[in-house]
Write a protein that holds these residues in place. Structure first.
Motif, PDB file in Angstrom:
ATOM      1  N   LEU A   1       0.829  -1.197   0.000  1.00 55.70           N
ATOM      2  CA  LEU A   1       0.000   0.000   0.000  1.00 55.70           C
ATOM      3  C   LEU A   1       0.867   1.253   0.000  1.00 55.70           C
ATOM      4  N   ASP A   2       0.248   2.352  -0.414  1.00 51.10           N
ATOM      5  CA  ASP A   2       0.938   3.635  -0.352  1.00 51.10           C
ATOM      6  C   ASP A   2       0.719   4.260   1.033  1.00 51.10           C
ATOM      7  N   ASP A   3       1.143   5.494   1.203  1.00 51.17           N
ATOM      8  CA  ASP A   3       1.022   6.174   2.500  1.00 51.17           C
ATOM      9  C   ASP A   3      -0.421   6.382   2.948  1.00 51.17           C
ATOM     10  N   HIS A   4      -1.356   6.376   1.998  1.00 53.45           N
ATOM     11  CA  HIS A   4      -2.771   6.566   2.327  1.00 53.45           C
ATOM     12  C   HIS A   4      -3.466   5.255   2.667  1.00 53.45           C
ATOM     13  N   GLY A   5      -2.795   4.140   2.425  1.00 51.41           N
ATOM     14  CA  GLY A   5      -3.396   2.829   2.668  1.00 51.41           C
ATOM     15  C   GLY A   5      -4.097   2.252   1.459  1.00 51.41           C
ATOM     16  N   PHE A   6      -3.796   2.788   0.266  1.00 48.68           N
ATOM     17  CA  PHE A   6      -4.405   2.312  -0.975  1.00 48.68           C
ATOM     18  C   PHE A   6      -3.470   1.329  -1.678  1.00 48.68           C
TER      19      PHE A   6
ATOM     20  N   ASN B   1       0.776  -4.459 -11.169  1.00 49.81           N
ATOM     21  CA  ASN B   1       1.347  -5.727 -10.728  1.00 49.81           C
ATOM     22  C   ASN B   1       2.841  -5.581 -10.489  1.00 49.81           C
ATOM     23  N   SER B   2       3.507  -4.867 -11.394  1.00 56.88           N
ATOM     24  CA  SER B   2       4.952  -4.694 -11.257  1.00 56.88           C
ATOM     25  C   SER B   2       5.297  -3.939  -9.974  1.00 56.88           C
ATOM     26  N   ALA B   3       4.425  -3.034  -9.540  1.00 59.80           N
ATOM     27  CA  ALA B   3       4.659  -2.309  -8.286  1.00 59.80           C
ATOM     28  C   ALA B   3       4.513  -3.244  -7.090  1.00 59.80           C
ATOM     29  N   GLN B   4       3.467  -4.066  -7.102  1.00 63.74           N
ATOM     30  CA  GLN B   4       3.267  -5.020  -6.016  1.00 63.74           C
ATOM     31  C   GLN B   4       4.467  -5.963  -5.905  1.00 63.74           C
ATOM     32  N   LEU B   5       4.916  -6.483  -7.036  1.00 64.61           N
ATOM     33  CA  LEU B   5       6.033  -7.424  -7.019  1.00 64.61           C
ATOM     34  C   LEU B   5       7.345  -6.739  -6.669  1.00 64.61           C
ATOM     35  N   TRP B   6       7.541  -5.483  -7.095  1.00 64.23           N
ATOM     36  CA  TRP B   6       8.736  -4.741  -6.722  1.00 64.23           C
ATOM     37  C   TRP B   6       8.773  -4.553  -5.209  1.00 64.23           C
ATOM     38  N   CYS B   7       7.644  -4.194  -4.633  1.00 63.33           N
ATOM     39  CA  CYS B   7       7.596  -4.021  -3.182  1.00 63.33           C
ATOM     40  C   CYS B   7       7.881  -5.337  -2.458  1.00 63.33           C
ATOM     41  N   LYS B   8       7.387  -6.430  -3.004  1.00 59.39           N
ATOM     42  CA  LYS B   8       7.689  -7.734  -2.399  1.00 59.39           C
ATOM     43  C   LYS B   8       9.192  -7.964  -2.360  1.00 59.39           C
ATOM     44  N   ASP B   9       9.869  -7.590  -3.434  1.00 62.05           N
ATOM     45  CA  ASP B   9      11.311  -7.785  -3.525  1.00 62.05           C
ATOM     46  C   ASP B   9      12.113  -6.715  -2.788  1.00 62.05           C
ATOM     47  N   HIS B  10      11.455  -5.654  -2.358  1.00 67.07           N
ATOM     48  CA  HIS B  10      12.126  -4.557  -1.656  1.00 67.07           C
ATOM     49  C   HIS B  10      11.395  -4.256  -0.346  1.00 67.07           C
ATOM     50  N   ALA B  11      11.075  -5.312   0.378  1.00 70.03           N
ATOM     51  CA  ALA B  11      10.393  -5.166   1.670  1.00 70.03           C
ATOM     52  C   ALA B  11      11.185  -4.198   2.548  1.00 70.03           C
TER      53      ALA B  11
ATOM     54  N   CYS C   1       6.727   1.161   0.415  1.00 68.29           N
ATOM     55  CA  CYS C   1       6.020  -0.124   0.372  1.00 68.29           C
ATOM     56  C   CYS C   1       5.493  -0.494   1.750  1.00 68.29           C
ATOM     57  N   HIS C   2       4.253  -0.170   2.025  1.00 65.42           N
ATOM     58  CA  HIS C   2       3.635  -0.500   3.306  1.00 65.42           C
ATOM     59  C   HIS C   2       2.961  -1.860   3.161  1.00 65.42           C
ATOM     60  N   ASP C   3       3.427  -2.816   3.933  1.00 65.13           N
ATOM     61  CA  ASP C   3       3.016  -4.208   3.806  1.00 65.13           C
ATOM     62  C   ASP C   3       1.782  -4.488   4.652  1.00 65.13           C
ATOM     63  N   GLY C   4       0.690  -4.887   3.987  1.00 65.77           N
ATOM     64  CA  GLY C   4      -0.510  -5.282   4.712  1.00 65.77           C
ATOM     65  C   GLY C   4      -0.330  -6.605   5.436  1.00 65.77           C
ATOM     66  N   GLY C   5       0.598  -7.406   4.971  1.00 65.52           N
ATOM     67  CA  GLY C   5       0.880  -8.705   5.573  1.00 65.52           C
ATOM     68  C   GLY C   5       0.805  -9.803   4.536  1.00 65.52           C
ATOM     69  N   SER C   6       1.522 -10.888   4.790  1.00 67.41           N
ATOM     70  CA  SER C   6       1.580 -11.961   3.801  1.00 67.41           C
ATOM     71  C   SER C   6       0.213 -12.600   3.560  1.00 67.41           C
ATOM     72  N   ASP C   7      -0.695 -12.509   4.530  1.00 68.04           N
ATOM     73  CA  ASP C   7      -2.030 -13.090   4.337  1.00 68.04           C
ATOM     74  C   ASP C   7      -2.952 -12.194   3.515  1.00 68.04           C
TER      75      ASP C   7
ATOM     76  N   GLN D   1     -10.383 -15.327  -0.737  1.00 66.81           N
ATOM     77  CA  GLN D   1     -10.673 -14.245   0.198  1.00 66.81           C
ATOM     78  C   GLN D   1      -9.483 -14.121   1.135  1.00 66.81           C
ATOM     79  N   THR D   2      -8.711 -13.076   0.939  1.00 62.66           N
ATOM     80  CA  THR D   2      -7.467 -12.890   1.683  1.00 62.66           C
ATOM     81  C   THR D   2      -7.730 -12.100   2.972  1.00 62.66           C
ATOM     82  N   GLY D   3      -6.668 -11.715   3.638  1.00 61.21           N
ATOM     83  CA  GLY D   3      -6.775 -10.914   4.848  1.00 61.21           C
ATOM     84  C   GLY D   3      -6.939  -9.428   4.597  1.00 61.21           C
ATOM     85  N   TRP D   4      -6.983  -9.017   3.311  1.00 59.64           N
ATOM     86  CA  TRP D   4      -7.150  -7.596   2.988  1.00 59.64           C
ATOM     87  C   TRP D   4      -8.417  -7.067   3.634  1.00 59.64           C
ATOM     88  N   THR D   5      -8.347  -5.871   4.179  1.00 58.73           N
ATOM     89  CA  THR D   5      -9.527  -5.217   4.750  1.00 58.73           C
ATOM     90  C   THR D   5      -9.591  -3.780   4.249  1.00 58.73           C
ATOM     91  N   PRO D   6     -10.806  -3.275   4.062  1.00 54.87           N
ATOM     92  CA  PRO D   6     -10.928  -1.881   3.614  1.00 54.87           C
ATOM     93  C   PRO D   6     -10.511  -0.921   4.724  1.00 54.87           C
TER      94      PRO D   6
END
Length: 133
Positions: free
Chosen positions: A68-73, A78-88, A93-99, A112-117
């Motif tokens: 997520l970004d600084d606002h929680g969005f 896809n490339s951004a999500q995967l880049w953040c995974k590789d640059h934890a 890159c604010h990590d919501g969690g592996s779930d 249905q993942t652990g993502w919450t609004p």
């Protein structure tokens, strides 16, 4: 710290990072200060709906929403999500969690993942003194 790629954000002249988001989240981030309460609520709802749909994706081409970004969005690309995974740990890159995502982005075992609004989002602009939605 390594600067983020253009799929994460566009670096601004003041050094800030303007995140690349789903369109309704981007609209809310950029324009909510000028909207009435009803429109802010409508667009936040549309934004969360887009991020929710993204959170259900789970393939190499559409890995979902874990970072997520600084606002929680959710970062939209896809490339951004995967880049953040590789640059934890990167400050962008604010990590919501592996779930929050299924493989290859996370460890969730169900669609249905652990993502919450987002909850309790403060009103902006002339309504900022009126609490949260």
């Amino acid at each position: 710290q390594q600067p983020p790629p253009s799929s994460v954000c566009e670096m601004q002249s003041d050094g800030s990072c303007k995140s690349l988001l789903n369109i309704r989240c981007s609209d809310w981030r950029d324009q909510a200060d000028s909207w009435d309460k009803g429109k802010q609520e409508e667009y936040m709802s549309l934004c969360m709906a887009q991020d929710c749909v993204q959170s259900l994706e789970h393939s190499n081409d559409e890995p979902g929403c874990r970072f997520l970004d600084d606002h929680g969005f959710c970062y939209a690309y896809n490339s951004a999500q995967l880049w953040c995974k590789d640059h934890a740990g990167n400050k962008y890159c604010h990590d919501g969690g592996s779930d929050w995502a299924q493989p290859p982005l996370g460890s969730a075992t169900q669609q249905q993942t652990g993502w919450t609004p987002l909850a309790s989002v403060p009103y902006r602009g002339s309504f900022s003194s009126q609490g949260s939605m």
